[in-house]
Design a protein around this motif. Structure first.
Motif, PDB file in Angstrom:
ATOM      1  N   THR A 114       0.856  -1.182   0.000  1.00 42.27           N
ATOM      2  CA  THR A 114       0.000   0.000   0.000  1.00 42.27           C
ATOM      3  C   THR A 114       0.894   1.234   0.000  1.00 42.27           C
ATOM      4  O   THR A 114       1.924   1.254   0.684  1.00 42.27           O
ATOM      5  CB  THR A 114      -0.917   0.020   1.229  1.00 42.27           C
ATOM      6  N   ILE A 115       0.515   2.252  -0.763  1.00 38.06           N
ATOM      7  CA  ILE A 115       1.314   3.473  -0.858  1.00 38.06           C
ATOM      8  C   ILE A 115       0.469   4.681  -0.485  1.00 38.06           C
ATOM      9  O   ILE A 115      -0.732   4.741  -0.803  1.00 38.06           O
ATOM     10  CB  ILE A 115       1.905   3.637  -2.283  1.00 38.06           C
ATOM     11  N   TRP A 116       1.097   5.620   0.224  1.00 35.22           N
ATOM     12  CA  TRP A 116       0.496   6.927   0.510  1.00 35.22           C
ATOM     13  C   TRP A 116       1.453   7.967  -0.051  1.00 35.22           C
ATOM     14  O   TRP A 116       2.570   8.137   0.433  1.00 35.22           O
ATOM     15  CB  TRP A 116       0.331   7.127   2.012  1.00 35.22           C
ATOM     16  N   TRP A 117       1.037   8.673  -1.084  1.00 35.10           N
ATOM     17  CA  TRP A 117       1.902   9.622  -1.791  1.00 35.10           C
ATOM     18  C   TRP A 117       1.350  11.027  -1.619  1.00 35.10           C
ATOM     19  O   TRP A 117       0.130  11.243  -1.567  1.00 35.10           O
ATOM     20  CB  TRP A 117       1.951   9.260  -3.269  1.00 35.10           C
ATOM     21  N   GLY A 118       2.268  12.013  -1.533  1.00 30.65           N
ATOM     22  CA  GLY A 118       1.830  13.395  -1.445  1.00 30.65           C
ATOM     23  C   GLY A 118       2.839  14.338  -2.071  1.00 30.65           C
ATOM     24  O   GLY A 118       4.052  14.107  -1.999  1.00 30.65           O
ATOM     25  N   ALA A 119       2.335  15.390  -2.693  1.00 31.97           N
ATOM     26  CA  ALA A 119       3.181  16.417  -3.307  1.00 31.97           C
ATOM     27  C   ALA A 119       2.664  17.794  -2.901  1.00 31.97           C
ATOM     28  O   ALA A 119       1.480  17.965  -2.612  1.00 31.97           O
ATOM     29  CB  ALA A 119       3.174  16.284  -4.829  1.00 31.97           C
ATOM     30  N   TYR A 120       3.568  18.780  -2.858  1.00 28.42           N
ATOM     31  CA  TYR A 120       3.222  20.147  -2.451  1.00 28.42           C
ATOM     32  C   TYR A 120       2.476  20.133  -1.109  1.00 28.42           C
ATOM     33  O   TYR A 120       1.494  20.846  -0.906  1.00 28.42           O
ATOM     34  CB  TYR A 120       2.361  20.843  -3.521  1.00 28.42           C
ATOM     35  N   ALA A 162       1.842  17.578 -12.853  1.00 26.05           N
ATOM     36  CA  ALA A 162       2.030  18.658 -11.883  1.00 26.05           C
ATOM     37  C   ALA A 162       3.386  19.327 -12.071  1.00 26.05           C
ATOM     38  O   ALA A 162       3.504  20.552 -11.989  1.00 26.05           O
ATOM     39  CB  ALA A 162       1.889  18.116 -10.470  1.00 26.05           C
ATOM     40  N   ARG A 163       4.395  18.536 -12.331  1.00 28.21           N
ATOM     41  CA  ARG A 163       5.727  19.115 -12.539  1.00 28.21           C
ATOM     42  C   ARG A 163       5.743  19.984 -13.793  1.00 28.21           C
ATOM     43  O   ARG A 163       6.354  21.056 -13.813  1.00 28.21           O
ATOM     44  CB  ARG A 163       6.776  18.017 -12.644  1.00 28.21           C
ATOM     45  N   ALA A 164       5.069  19.525 -14.842  1.00 31.11           N
ATOM     46  CA  ALA A 164       5.005  20.324 -16.069  1.00 31.11           C
ATOM     47  C   ALA A 164       4.247  21.633 -15.837  1.00 31.11           C
ATOM     48  O   ALA A 164       4.606  22.681 -16.377  1.00 31.11           O
ATOM     49  CB  ALA A 164       4.332  19.516 -17.173  1.00 31.11           C
ATOM     50  N   ALA A 165       3.214  21.582 -15.005  1.00 27.07           N
ATOM     51  CA  ALA A 165       2.396  22.763 -14.767  1.00 27.07           C
ATOM     52  C   ALA A 165       3.113  23.802 -13.903  1.00 27.07           C
ATOM     53  O   ALA A 165       2.979  25.009 -14.129  1.00 27.07           O
ATOM     54  CB  ALA A 165       1.083  22.363 -14.100  1.00 27.07           C
ATOM     55  N   HIS A 166       3.887  23.330 -12.915  1.00 25.54           N
ATOM     56  CA  HIS A 166       4.498  24.252 -11.956  1.00 25.54           C
ATOM     57  C   HIS A 166       5.992  24.475 -12.195  1.00 25.54           C
ATOM     58  O   HIS A 166       6.572  25.396 -11.617  1.00 25.54           O
ATOM     59  CB  HIS A 166       4.282  23.742 -10.531  1.00 25.54           C
ATOM     60  N   GLY A 167       6.622  23.617 -12.989  1.00 30.36           N
ATOM     61  CA  GLY A 167       8.054  23.748 -13.231  1.00 30.36           C
ATOM     62  C   GLY A 167       8.903  23.062 -12.177  1.00 30.36           C
ATOM     63  O   GLY A 167      10.119  22.956 -12.321  1.00 30.36           O
ATOM     64  N   TRP A 168       8.307  22.558 -11.115  1.00 33.20           N
ATOM     65  CA  TRP A 168       9.020  21.878 -10.039  1.00 33.20           C
ATOM     66  C   TRP A 168       8.001  21.048  -9.253  1.00 33.20           C
ATOM     67  O   TRP A 168       6.793  21.252  -9.366  1.00 33.20           O
ATOM     68  CB  TRP A 168       9.685  22.878  -9.086  1.00 33.20           C
ATOM     69  N   ILE A 169       8.508  20.116  -8.488  1.00 36.20           N
ATOM     70  CA  ILE A 169       7.638  19.332  -7.618  1.00 36.20           C
ATOM     71  C   ILE A 169       8.451  18.843  -6.426  1.00 36.20           C
ATOM     72  O   ILE A 169       9.641  18.524  -6.561  1.00 36.20           O
ATOM     73  CB  ILE A 169       6.987  18.145  -8.368  1.00 36.20           C
ATOM     74  N   MET A 170       7.838  18.855  -5.265  1.00 36.76           N
ATOM     75  CA  MET A 170       8.404  18.226  -4.075  1.00 36.76           C
ATOM     76  C   MET A 170       7.380  17.207  -3.595  1.00 36.76           C
ATOM     77  O   MET A 170       6.231  17.558  -3.314  1.00 36.76           O
ATOM     78  CB  MET A 170       8.688  19.257  -2.985  1.00 36.76           C
TER      79      MET A 170
END
Length: 251
Positions: free
Chosen positions: A202-208, A235-243
């Motif tokens: 099972t995975i729990w993923w989150g960005a921003y 999301a990376r394409a839309a914002h230029g970065w992702i964490m």
């Protein structure tokens, strides 16, 4: 020239993640350094500047940007490339401090998450200590893992069970850590979970995390893995970065 360098953990982008201790440290600084990481990641510098604008009320505090050196991503010797990169960052810090604080004083750096967890700011600061009298202090911040588990309303560990914290590079190269039931993965720019046999995970993923554009996906890895990859890329394409970061559990 004596420098008091304070590394202030600022959480994951939400001004409310900065503790009262962190706010006090920022306002006590003579100079706050803000890294600029290029046009594609201009939002990261802007977020730091917005935090300073919201939290720093001391008119004597200087907020100064500097251009962040770029690591050679094509160098096959990853540890050596990172060491050279850290050397270059330390030199930029030193030059900027000498320019804007020639008599010495108090310097603050805003660190995403917390300086203790997969962050190299403390290691870079050690390089400055070789060249000038330096005292380093740390103000802890909310880590990406805290923000992740809070966003999903889950506990980091099972009852009386350990947690392994690793990186995407380690997961890709070595697979699931031996004897681990719960694995937290950071610094994964290529969705290393796709190299695992997904059944039973099972995975729990989150960005921003903690930001208005926060994204969260959870479920069996076999069912949501491809969706995470697609949403991460968009999301990376839309914002230029992702964490982003994620937690996985077997069983």
């Amino acid at each position: 020239m004596n420098i008091d360098l304070c590394l202030v953990g600022i959480g994951t982008g939400n001004p409310d993640h900065v503790t009262r201790q962190g706010v006090q440290a920022l306002n006590a600084a003579d100079l706050i350094l803000v890294p600029r990481k290029g046009a594609g990641k201009a939002d990261l510098a802007e977020l730091r500047l917005q935090l300073c604008g919201a939290l720093v009320t001391n008119p004597a505090t200087q907020v100064v940007g500097f251009d962040m050196p770029v690591r050679d991503a094509d160098d096959p010797d990853y540890p050596a490339a990172v060491h050279r990169w850290h050397d270059a960052i330390a030199e930029v810090w030193l030059a900027t401090i000498r320019t804007h604080l020639p008599a010495g004083g108090r310097v603050a750096l805003l660190v995403w998450g917390d300086p203790s967890l997969y962050d190299s700011t403390l290691r870079i600061a050690e390089r400055l200590a070789v060249q000038l009298p330096l005292k380093v202090s740390v103000v802890p911040g909310i880590t990406a893992l805290q923000a992740l588990t809070a966003a999903h309303a889950i506990a980091l560990n099972d009852i009386n069970a350990p947690v392994t914290i690793t990186t995407g590079r380690q997961l890709r190269d070595h697979g699931w850590p031996p004897s681990a039931d719960t694995v937290a993965v950071m610094l994964d720019g290529a969705c290393a979970f796709q190299h695992l046999v997904p059944e039973g995970i099972t995975i729990w993923w989150g960005a921003y995390l903690g930001m208005p554009q926060q994204l969260c996906i959870a479920g069996p890895l076999a069912e949501v893995g491809e969706r995470i990859q697609a949403e991460r890329q968009a999301a990376r394409a839309a914002h230029g970065w992702i964490m982003d970061t994620y937690l996985m559990r077997r069983g």
